[in-house]
Motif scaffolding. Sequence first.
Motif, PDB file in Angstrom:
ATOM      1  N   TRP A   1      -6.947   1.155  -6.451  1.00  0.00           N
ATOM      2  CA  TRP A   1      -6.941   2.459  -5.787  1.00  0.00           C
ATOM      3  C   TRP A   1      -8.156   2.608  -4.887  1.00  0.00           C
ATOM      4  CZ3 TRP A   1      -5.893   2.001 -11.049  1.00  0.00           C
ATOM      5  CH2 TRP A   1      -4.617   2.376 -11.462  1.00  0.00           C
TER       6      TRP A   1
ATOM      7  N   SER B   1      -3.138   3.471  -2.911  1.00  0.00           N
ATOM      8  CA  SER B   1      -2.932   2.502  -3.966  1.00  0.00           C
ATOM      9  C   SER B   1      -2.389   1.206  -3.380  1.00  0.00           C
ATOM     10  CB  SER B   1      -1.984   3.035  -5.040  1.00  0.00           C
ATOM     11  OG  SER B   1      -0.691   3.246  -4.509  1.00  0.00           O
ATOM     12  N   CYS B   2      -2.670   0.129  -4.064  1.00  0.00           N
ATOM     13  CA  CYS B   2      -2.185  -1.189  -3.673  1.00  0.00           C
ATOM     14  C   CYS B   2      -1.682  -1.874  -4.929  1.00  0.00           C
ATOM     15  CB  CYS B   2      -3.300  -2.002  -3.019  1.00  0.00           C
ATOM     16  SG  CYS B   2      -2.845  -3.700  -2.604  1.00  0.00           S
ATOM     17  N   VAL B   3      -0.423  -2.249  -4.927  1.00  0.00           N
ATOM     18  CA  VAL B   3       0.165  -2.915  -6.084  1.00  0.00           C
ATOM     19  C   VAL B   3       0.564  -4.337  -5.714  1.00  0.00           C
ATOM     20  CG1 VAL B   3       0.948  -0.780  -7.135  1.00  0.00           C
ATOM     21  CG2 VAL B   3       2.452  -2.007  -5.570  1.00  0.00           C
ATOM     22  N   ARG B   4       0.450  -5.220  -6.694  1.00  0.00           N
ATOM     23  CA  ARG B   4       0.795  -6.614  -6.499  1.00  0.00           C
ATOM     24  C   ARG B   4       1.918  -7.006  -7.440  1.00  0.00           C
ATOM     25  NH1 ARG B   4       0.080 -11.643  -8.656  1.00  0.00           N
ATOM     26  NH2 ARG B   4      -0.333 -13.374  -7.207  1.00  0.00           N
ATOM     27  N   SER B   5       2.896  -7.692  -6.917  1.00  0.00           N
ATOM     28  CA  SER B   5       3.988  -8.190  -7.731  1.00  0.00           C
ATOM     29  C   SER B   5       3.690  -9.609  -8.183  1.00  0.00           C
ATOM     30  CB  SER B   5       5.307  -8.151  -6.957  1.00  0.00           C
ATOM     31  OG  SER B   5       5.247  -8.989  -5.816  1.00  0.00           O
TER      32      SER B   5
ATOM     33  N   ARG C   1      -9.762  -0.335 -10.178  1.00  0.00           N
ATOM     34  CA  ARG C   1      -8.612  -1.193 -10.432  1.00  0.00           C
ATOM     35  C   ARG C   1      -8.183  -1.125 -11.879  1.00  0.00           C
ATOM     36  NH1 ARG C   1     -10.138  -7.055  -8.808  1.00  0.00           N
ATOM     37  NH2 ARG C   1      -8.034  -7.493  -9.622  1.00  0.00           N
TER      38      ARG C   1
ATOM     39  N   GLU D   1       0.830  -1.197   0.000  1.00  0.00           N
ATOM     40  CA  GLU D   1       0.000   0.000   0.000  1.00  0.00           C
ATOM     41  C   GLU D   1       0.867   1.251   0.000  1.00  0.00           C
ATOM     42  OE1 GLU D   1      -2.034  -2.974   2.919  1.00  0.00           O
ATOM     43  OE2 GLU D   1      -0.013  -2.225   2.540  1.00  0.00           O
TER      44      GLU D   1
ATOM     45  N   LYS E   1      -1.964  -2.805 -14.891  1.00  0.00           N
ATOM     46  CA  LYS E   1      -0.951  -2.265 -13.986  1.00  0.00           C
ATOM     47  C   LYS E   1      -0.897  -2.987 -12.643  1.00  0.00           C
ATOM     48  CE  LYS E   1      -1.165   2.413 -15.907  1.00  0.00           C
ATOM     49  NZ  LYS E   1      -1.390   3.846 -15.604  1.00  0.00           N
ATOM     50  N   ASN E   2      -1.764  -3.969 -12.445  1.00  0.00           N
ATOM     51  CA  ASN E   2      -1.820  -4.710 -11.188  1.00  0.00           C
ATOM     52  C   ASN E   2      -1.992  -3.772  -9.992  1.00  0.00           C
ATOM     53  OD1 ASN E   2      -1.452  -7.202 -12.489  1.00  0.00           O
ATOM     54  ND2 ASN E   2       0.780  -7.065 -12.331  1.00  0.00           N
ATOM     55  N   THR E   3      -2.884  -2.817 -10.129  1.00  0.00           N
ATOM     56  CA  THR E   3      -3.056  -1.794  -9.116  1.00  0.00           C
ATOM     57  C   THR E   3      -4.525  -1.604  -8.771  1.00  0.00           C
ATOM     58  OG1 THR E   3      -1.093  -0.623  -9.921  1.00  0.00           O
ATOM     59  CG2 THR E   3      -2.589   0.604  -8.498  1.00  0.00           C
TER      60      THR E   3
ATOM     61  N   CYS F   1      -4.930  -3.382   2.230  1.00  0.00           N
ATOM     62  CA  CYS F   1      -5.522  -3.987   1.054  1.00  0.00           C
ATOM     63  C   CYS F   1      -5.397  -5.497   1.167  1.00  0.00           C
ATOM     64  CB  CYS F   1      -4.887  -3.478  -0.247  1.00  0.00           C
ATOM     65  SG  CYS F   1      -3.185  -3.993  -0.547  1.00  0.00           S
TER      66      CYS F   1
END
Length: 126
Positions: A80, A21-25, A72, A6, A76-78, A96
């Motif tokens: 918001w 924002s939350c990003v996933r690898s 979402r 986050e 971008k794997n994101t 998240c």
Amino acid sequence: QVQLVESGGGEVQAGGSLRLSCVRSGRTLFNYGMGWFRQAPGKVREFVAAISRGGESTYYADSVKGRFTISRDNVKNTVWLQMNSLKSEDTAVYYCAADSQLRSGAYAESREYGYWGQGIQVTVSS
């Protein structure tokens, strides 16, 4: 391996706005339902908002409906969380969460999510 991170938290005055924002690898978020939860000191973790795997459906807690918006971008794997008209009672650590096996009607249940970020502080001053 699922990693959720986050960002976008901080301190803002009442009535202001923040966007988390939350990003996933790794694997894309396409097959994962996503949710936002929050927890204030001395309180239980509560549901804030959620979005379905394809983004077609959104869900909101009554306390934030009309003020917060979840969205979402699977490319971008994101995910918001746009937070407007913030109140002091919105102060909390925001998390998240993601899961690939969420059912309709279960998006507000924290126990249904298998993956969690570490949380980010949001402070709203009155």
